[in-house]
Design an enzyme around this catalytic site. Structure first.
Site, PDB file in Angstrom:
ATOM      1  N   HIS A  74       0.839  -1.212   0.000  1.00 65.01           N
ATOM      2  CA  HIS A  74       0.000   0.000   0.000  1.00 65.01           C
ATOM      3  C   HIS A  74       0.870   1.256   0.000  1.00 65.01           C
ATOM      4  CE1 HIS A  74      -3.030  -2.729   2.241  1.00 65.01           C
ATOM      5  NE2 HIS A  74      -3.612  -2.432   1.089  1.00 65.01           N
ATOM      6  N   LYS A 119     -17.837  -6.067   7.135  1.00 70.23           N
ATOM      7  CA  LYS A 119     -16.550  -6.717   6.885  1.00 70.23           C
ATOM      8  C   LYS A 119     -15.730  -6.575   8.164  1.00 70.23           C
ATOM      9  CE  LYS A 119     -12.765  -6.780   3.530  1.00 70.23           C
ATOM     10  NZ  LYS A 119     -12.235  -6.223   2.298  1.00 70.23           N
ATOM     11  N   ARG A 140      -1.941  -6.112  -7.998  1.00 66.67           N
ATOM     12  CA  ARG A 140      -0.773  -6.956  -7.719  1.00 66.67           C
ATOM     13  C   ARG A 140      -0.547  -7.978  -8.810  1.00 66.67           C
ATOM     14  NH1 ARG A 140      -3.092  -8.556  -1.993  1.00 66.67           N
ATOM     15  NH2 ARG A 140      -4.848  -8.621  -3.431  1.00 66.67           N
ATOM     16  N   SER A 194      -2.834  -7.932   3.248  1.00 65.78           N
ATOM     17  CA  SER A 194      -3.082  -7.674   4.669  1.00 65.78           C
ATOM     18  C   SER A 194      -3.460  -8.966   5.386  1.00 65.78           C
ATOM     19  CB  SER A 194      -4.212  -6.646   4.825  1.00 65.78           C
ATOM     20  OG  SER A 194      -3.852  -5.431   4.229  1.00 65.78           O
TER      21      SER A 194
HETATM   22  O1  PNS Z   1      -8.938  -2.865   0.603  1.00 66.26           O
HETATM   23  P1  PNS Z   1     -10.207  -3.385   0.002  1.00 66.26           P
HETATM   24  O2  PNS Z   1     -10.999  -4.162   1.025  1.00 66.26           O
HETATM   25  O3  PNS Z   1      -9.969  -4.150  -1.261  1.00 66.26           O
HETATM   26  O4  PNS Z   1     -11.075  -2.086  -0.391  1.00 66.26           O
HETATM   27  C1  PNS Z   1     -12.375  -2.207  -0.909  1.00 66.26           C
HETATM   28  C2  PNS Z   1     -13.064  -0.839  -0.975  1.00 66.26           C
HETATM   29  C3  PNS Z   1     -13.051  -0.151   0.378  1.00 66.26           C
HETATM   30  C4  PNS Z   1     -12.328   0.048  -1.960  1.00 66.26           C
HETATM   31  C5  PNS Z   1     -14.512  -1.044  -1.476  1.00 66.26           C
HETATM   32  O5  PNS Z   1     -15.127  -2.048  -0.730  1.00 66.26           O
HETATM   33  C6  PNS Z   1     -15.348   0.217  -1.392  1.00 66.26           C
HETATM   34  O6  PNS Z   1     -15.166   1.154  -2.145  1.00 66.26           O
HETATM   35  N1  PNS Z   1     -16.289   0.249  -0.421  1.00 66.26           N
HETATM   36  C7  PNS Z   1     -17.115   1.399  -0.140  1.00 66.26           C
HETATM   37  C8  PNS Z   1     -18.554   1.144  -0.580  1.00 66.26           C
HETATM   38  C9  PNS Z   1     -18.695   1.346  -2.071  1.00 66.26           C
HETATM   39  O7  PNS Z   1     -18.460   2.408  -2.608  1.00 66.26           O
HETATM   40  N2  PNS Z   1     -19.105   0.260  -2.755  1.00 66.26           N
HETATM   41  C10 PNS Z   1     -19.286   0.247  -4.187  1.00 66.26           C
HETATM   42  C11 PNS Z   1     -17.987  -0.146  -4.880  1.00 66.26           C
HETATM   43  S1  PNS Z   1     -18.264  -0.305  -6.617  1.00 66.26           S
END
Ligand code: PNS
Length: 165
Positions: A17, A41, A95, A133
């Site tokens: 990150h 989550k 990645r 993570s």
């Molecule tokens: O680190 P991660 O868990 O891969 O991140 C995922 C994240 C936080 C980017 C994604 O779950 C997100 O944007 N969540 C917020 C809710 C949202 O906007 N959902 C629609 C995504 S298309």
């Protein structure tokens, strides 16, 4: 001003990150690291702790860009956060090919929700391509050495919490 949001769970932030953040800071004027508060989550650390750990990691690893990197917690849609703070770009790291499909779907969906917001992908540096993570948490839980994988601020937290965490 070119403002980008780098959203994620960051549970915990890894060197991968940090690498993506460093490269995003070289492209955008301001980068807002957005830590998802997601009750569905289950995160190991609460959002406030993750925000503090990321701030410490930025101070440690990205000191020269620290005044242009902000860390916030957020709830709800990422594109709504973008609208609130005037960000027109989302940052995500890739990645490997395995990441691509889910990221493509998310980028298209975010673009459907907010056509003014574009997703910009940075390929994670090769030395971090295997890093996640969840693997860091698992290695730390069983007493493995995660020092080469995460910023020192995270190391402190994982160590403080002990191997049974
Ligand atoms: O680190 P991660 O868990 O891969 O991140 C995922 C994240 C936080 C980017 C994604 O779950 C997100 O944007 N969540 C917020 C809710 C949202 O906007 N959902 C629609 C995504 S298309």
């Amino acid at each position: 001003m070119r403002i980008a949001v780098y959203p994620g769970s960051f549970d915990p932030i890894t060197n991968g990150h940090v690498d993506v953040l460093r490269r995003a800071a070289a492209v955008f004027d301001r980068v807002v690291v957005a830590v998802l508060v997601n009750p569905r989550k289950a995160a190991v650390d609460d959002a406030e702790t993750r925000v503090e750990t990321i701030r410490a990691s930025v101070a440690e690893a990205l000191a020269e860009d620290a005044d242009r990197i902000e860390v916030v917690a957020f709830d709800g849609l990422t594109v709504d956060l973008c609208a609130r703070i005037g960000a027109r770009w989302l940052i995500r790291g890739l990645r490997a090919v395995a990441d691509f499909e889910a990221e493509l779907q998310m980028a298209h969906m975010n673009r459907k929700l907010a056509p003014q917001v574009d997703t910009v992908f940075f390929m994670t540096a090769l030395e971090h391509a295997y890093l996640s993570s969840s693997l860091v948490r698992e290695i730390a839980r069983f007493g493995g050495d995660v020092a080469p994988l995460v910023p020192t601020a995270v190391l402190g937290r994982l160590t403080d919490a002990g191997p049974d965490r």
